[in-house]
Motif scaffolding. Structure first.
Motif, PDB file in Angstrom:
ATOM      1  N   LEU A 162       3.588   5.122   3.385  1.00  0.00           N
ATOM      2  CA  LEU A 162       4.222   5.125   2.142  1.00  0.00           C
ATOM      3  C   LEU A 162       4.145   6.124   1.541  1.00  0.00           C
ATOM      4  N   ASP A 163       3.326   7.309   1.502  1.00  0.00           N
ATOM      5  CA  ASP A 163       3.221   8.349   0.672  1.00  0.00           C
ATOM      6  C   ASP A 163       4.424   9.543   1.294  1.00  0.00           C
ATOM      7  N   GLN A 164       5.222   8.961   2.187  1.00  0.00           N
ATOM      8  CA  GLN A 164       6.307  10.071   2.575  1.00  0.00           C
ATOM      9  C   GLN A 164       7.283   9.801   1.890  1.00  0.00           C
ATOM     10  N   PRO A 165       8.443  10.819   1.975  1.00  0.00           N
ATOM     11  CA  PRO A 165       9.564  10.606   1.375  1.00  0.00           C
ATOM     12  C   PRO A 165      10.389   9.400   1.959  1.00  0.00           C
ATOM     13  N   LEU A 166      11.367   8.850   1.339  1.00  0.00           N
ATOM     14  CA  LEU A 166      11.871   7.772   1.585  1.00  0.00           C
ATOM     15  C   LEU A 166      12.950   7.714   2.999  1.00  0.00           C
ATOM     16  N   ALA A 167      13.469   8.884   2.972  1.00  0.00           N
ATOM     17  CA  ALA A 167      14.137   9.188   4.163  1.00  0.00           C
ATOM     18  C   ALA A 167      13.216   9.225   5.421  1.00  0.00           C
ATOM     19  N   VAL A 168      12.188   9.715   5.403  1.00  0.00           N
ATOM     20  CA  VAL A 168      11.174   9.865   6.641  1.00  0.00           C
ATOM     21  C   VAL A 168      10.606   8.373   6.618  1.00  0.00           C
ATOM     22  N   GLN A 169      10.385   7.694   5.943  1.00  0.00           N
ATOM     23  CA  GLN A 169      10.001   6.344   5.982  1.00  0.00           C
ATOM     24  C   GLN A 169      11.174   5.616   6.850  1.00  0.00           C
ATOM     25  N   PHE A 170      12.422   5.675   6.435  1.00  0.00           N
ATOM     26  CA  PHE A 170      13.566   4.895   7.269  1.00  0.00           C
ATOM     27  C   PHE A 170      13.658   5.309   8.447  1.00  0.00           C
ATOM     28  N   GLY A 171      13.591   6.612   8.620  1.00  0.00           N
ATOM     29  CA  GLY A 171      13.612   7.352  10.078  1.00  0.00           C
ATOM     30  C   GLY A 171      12.606   6.573  11.107  1.00  0.00           C
ATOM     31  N   ARG A 172      11.381   6.594  10.285  1.00  0.00           N
ATOM     32  CA  ARG A 172      10.006   5.936  11.016  1.00  0.00           C
ATOM     33  C   ARG A 172      10.245   4.481  11.278  1.00  0.00           C
ATOM     34  N   PHE A 173      11.069   3.875  10.467  1.00  0.00           N
ATOM     35  CA  PHE A 173      11.303   2.584  10.356  1.00  0.00           C
ATOM     36  C   PHE A 173      12.204   2.046  11.641  1.00  0.00           C
ATOM     37  N   VAL A 174      13.274   2.996  11.648  1.00  0.00           N
ATOM     38  CA  VAL A 174      14.356   2.754  12.619  1.00  0.00           C
ATOM     39  C   VAL A 174      13.796   3.150  14.078  1.00  0.00           C
ATOM     40  N   GLY A 175      12.917   4.068  14.108  1.00  0.00           N
ATOM     41  CA  GLY A 175      12.185   4.582  15.312  1.00  0.00           C
ATOM     42  C   GLY A 175      11.434   3.112  15.733  1.00  0.00           C
ATOM     43  N   ASN A 176      10.791   2.659  14.929  1.00  0.00           N
ATOM     44  CA  ASN A 176       9.867   1.563  15.488  1.00  0.00           C
ATOM     45  C   ASN A 176      10.551   0.257  15.885  1.00  0.00           C
ATOM     46  N   VAL A 177      11.716   0.020  14.758  1.00  0.00           N
ATOM     47  CA  VAL A 177      12.580  -1.359  15.472  1.00  0.00           C
ATOM     48  C   VAL A 177      13.120  -0.878  16.926  1.00  0.00           C
ATOM     49  N   LEU A 178      13.523   0.132  17.106  1.00  0.00           N
ATOM     50  CA  LEU A 178      14.331   0.562  18.547  1.00  0.00           C
ATOM     51  C   LEU A 178      13.279   0.516  19.492  1.00  0.00           C
ATOM     52  N   GLN A 179      11.948   0.568  19.251  1.00  0.00           N
ATOM     53  CA  GLN A 179      10.939   0.443  20.457  1.00  0.00           C
ATOM     54  C   GLN A 179      10.178  -1.191  20.163  1.00  0.00           C
ATOM     55  N   GLY A 180      10.841  -1.856  19.574  1.00  0.00           N
ATOM     56  CA  GLY A 180      10.471  -3.298  19.237  1.00  0.00           C
ATOM     57  C   GLY A 180       9.268  -3.402  18.570  1.00  0.00           C
ATOM     58  N   ASP A 181       8.826  -2.487  17.608  1.00  0.00           N
ATOM     59  CA  ASP A 181       7.419  -2.530  16.838  1.00  0.00           C
ATOM     60  C   ASP A 181       8.305  -2.734  15.367  1.00  0.00           C
ATOM     61  N   LEU A 182       7.660  -4.383  15.082  1.00  0.00           N
ATOM     62  CA  LEU A 182       8.052  -4.555  13.573  1.00  0.00           C
ATOM     63  C   LEU A 182       6.932  -4.740  12.862  1.00  0.00           C
ATOM     64  N   GLY A 183       6.004  -3.997  13.171  1.00  0.00           N
ATOM     65  CA  GLY A 183       4.570  -4.148  12.396  1.00  0.00           C
ATOM     66  C   GLY A 183       3.710  -5.258  12.689  1.00  0.00           C
ATOM     67  N   ASN A 184       2.445  -5.317  12.138  1.00  0.00           N
ATOM     68  CA  ASN A 184       1.522  -6.769  12.301  1.00  0.00           C
ATOM     69  C   ASN A 184       1.814  -7.559  11.114  1.00  0.00           C
ATOM     70  N   ALA A 185       1.762  -8.752  11.177  1.00  0.00           N
ATOM     71  CA  ALA A 185       1.897  -9.743  10.285  1.00  0.00           C
ATOM     72  C   ALA A 185       0.502  -9.888   9.499  1.00  0.00           C
ATOM     73  N   VAL A 186       0.684 -10.084   8.202  1.00  0.00           N
ATOM     74  CA  VAL A 186      -0.675 -10.081   7.485  1.00  0.00           C
ATOM     75  C   VAL A 186      -1.015 -11.548   7.565  1.00  0.00           C
ATOM     76  N   LEU A 187      -0.244 -12.553   7.585  1.00  0.00           N
ATOM     77  CA  LEU A 187      -0.645 -14.006   7.799  1.00  0.00           C
ATOM     78  C   LEU A 187      -1.356 -14.020   9.030  1.00  0.00           C
ATOM     79  N   THR A 188      -1.147 -13.560  10.214  1.00  0.00           N
ATOM     80  CA  THR A 188      -1.621 -14.106  11.483  1.00  0.00           C
ATOM     81  C   THR A 188      -2.390 -12.937  11.982  1.00  0.00           C
ATOM     82  N   GLY A 189      -2.189 -11.782  11.490  1.00  0.00           N
ATOM     83  CA  GLY A 189      -2.649 -10.608  12.146  1.00  0.00           C
ATOM     84  C   GLY A 189      -2.379  -9.945  13.527  1.00  0.00           C
ATOM     85  N   ARG A 190      -1.311 -10.648  13.968  1.00  0.00           N
ATOM     86  CA  ARG A 190      -0.548 -10.314  15.347  1.00  0.00           C
ATOM     87  C   ARG A 190       0.708  -9.521  15.052  1.00  0.00           C
ATOM     88  N   PRO A 191       1.239  -8.996  15.937  1.00  0.00           N
ATOM     89  CA  PRO A 191       2.370  -8.195  15.784  1.00  0.00           C
ATOM     90  C   PRO A 191       3.713  -9.252  15.656  1.00  0.00           C
TER      91      PRO A 191
END
Length: 350
Positions: free
Chosen positions: A73-102
């Protein structure tokens, strides 16, 4: 003797044969990229701090800074968006806070329950709404037409959560005709292994009739409540489409030639509204999947809508963004399916 020269059929340009699929693929890719950008902006605009959602309100400032760096989150917004798109294309949506699972695993767990409920609802809506709309149009301004309009008006104007509560009071608590909340009774929980996630299908695959009828008994009421509003919408649209077709000259000509009324209605007039009706049904089904939140909450249905509401309450942005992205994909898929079925039902679109 005059000779009528018929024009030679235009040769099909091979380039055009490939342009249409390429145009569709390009349109889908642009739509998905726009959807990713939209969901990303939502995650940054909403007043929810993902770091506080992870650490809690009594966080340590040093730990806060460390998590900010770990999440990028300390990166520029464009870098964050590029990383977000890359993760989504790999099927990685991050971990859920509620369950602790992907998030992707959570969605895969809860989504079949919602699809099962929405599918049962749309089947009820189609089986009731289409014939009701056709009969209302054929018997315009007669008793069945007036009854249909009143029933559909009630379906539009009655809040779905009120219907759900009244249904539980009447059909479960008073009459005992249907099951209560959740997808099945506590006694039958985890009695069949999860294969598809669809409880009705899994119980049939296991050959367990008791679990199947218990699950069926539990889905009848929420599917009926959810399907009632859709029935009203489909019936009204079917009536409107049929009224337009029944006033066309080809229908009048067919009746004048003595073609049976049933054949004129179902074989000629109804055939010409299939494409319009298909669009209505597809969009209604998509709306049922992402709009089942209230019904799932009232019936404690462990589905996609309830999961998204819980994520919103605690500010779990990874889960919210994952759910939003999935809803967008559903509507894109529905539109693509409609485009393909148009070619089947309407030769003019081929």
């Amino acid at each position: 003797m005059a000779v009528v020269l018929t024009p030679e059929p235009a040769a099909i340009n091979p380039r055009r044969r490939f342009q249409s699929p390429l145009r569709v693929v390009g349109s889908v890719l642009v739509t998905l990229l726009g959807l990713l950008a939209f969901t990303f902006v939502i995650g940054r605009v909403l007043p929810a701090d993902p770091v506080i959602a992870i650490l809690g309100d009594d966080y340590d400032p040093a730990a806060y800074d460390r998590v900010v760096r770990e999440l990028g989150l300390d990166q520029p917004l464009a870098v964050q968006f590029g990383r977000f798109v890359g993760n989504v294309l790999q099927g990685d949506l991050g971990n859920a806070v509620l369950t602790g699972r992907p998030v992707i695993e959570d969605i895969a767990r809860v989504f079949p329950a919602t699809v099962e409920l929405a599918t049962a609802s749309i089947l009820i809506a189609i089986c009731l709404g289409v014939p009701l709309g056709v009969f209302a149009a054929v018997h315009r301004d007669k008793l069945i037409d007036h009854v249909t309009r009143v029933v559909t008006l009630l379906g539009f104007s009655t809040p779905v959560f009120w219907l759900a509560l009244m249904g539980l009071v009447v059909f479960y608590a008073s009459l005992g005709w249907v099951g209560g909340s959740n997808r099945q009774s506590v006694f039958y929980l985890d009695m069949v292994p999860t294969r598809t996630g669809f409880l009705l299908v899994d119980s049939l695959l296991e050959g367990d009739g008791e679990v199947f009828w218990d699950a069926f008994n539990h889905i009848v009421l929420p599917a009926s409540v959810l399907g009632y509003a859709s029935t009203a919408y489909i019936a009204r649209m079917t009536r409107s489409f049929m009224l337009e077709q029944l006033s066309q000259e080809y229908v009048i000509a067919a009746r004048a030639k003595g073609v049976p009324k049933r054949q004129v209605v179902w074989r000629h007039a109804f055939k010409n509204i299939r494409v319009q009706l298909l669009t209505i049904v597809a969009l209604t089904y998509g709306g049922l999947i992402d709009g089942a939140v209230l019904v799932e909450t009232v019936f404690a249905w462990p589905g996609f809508g309830q999961y998204m509401v819980n994520a919103l309450i605690i500010g779990d942005m990874n889960a919210v963004l994952g759910c939003t992205l999935l809803i967008g994909l559903i509507f894109v898929g529905m539109n693509l399916l409609c485009d393909m079925l148009y070619r089947v039902f309407d030769p003019r679109t081929r």
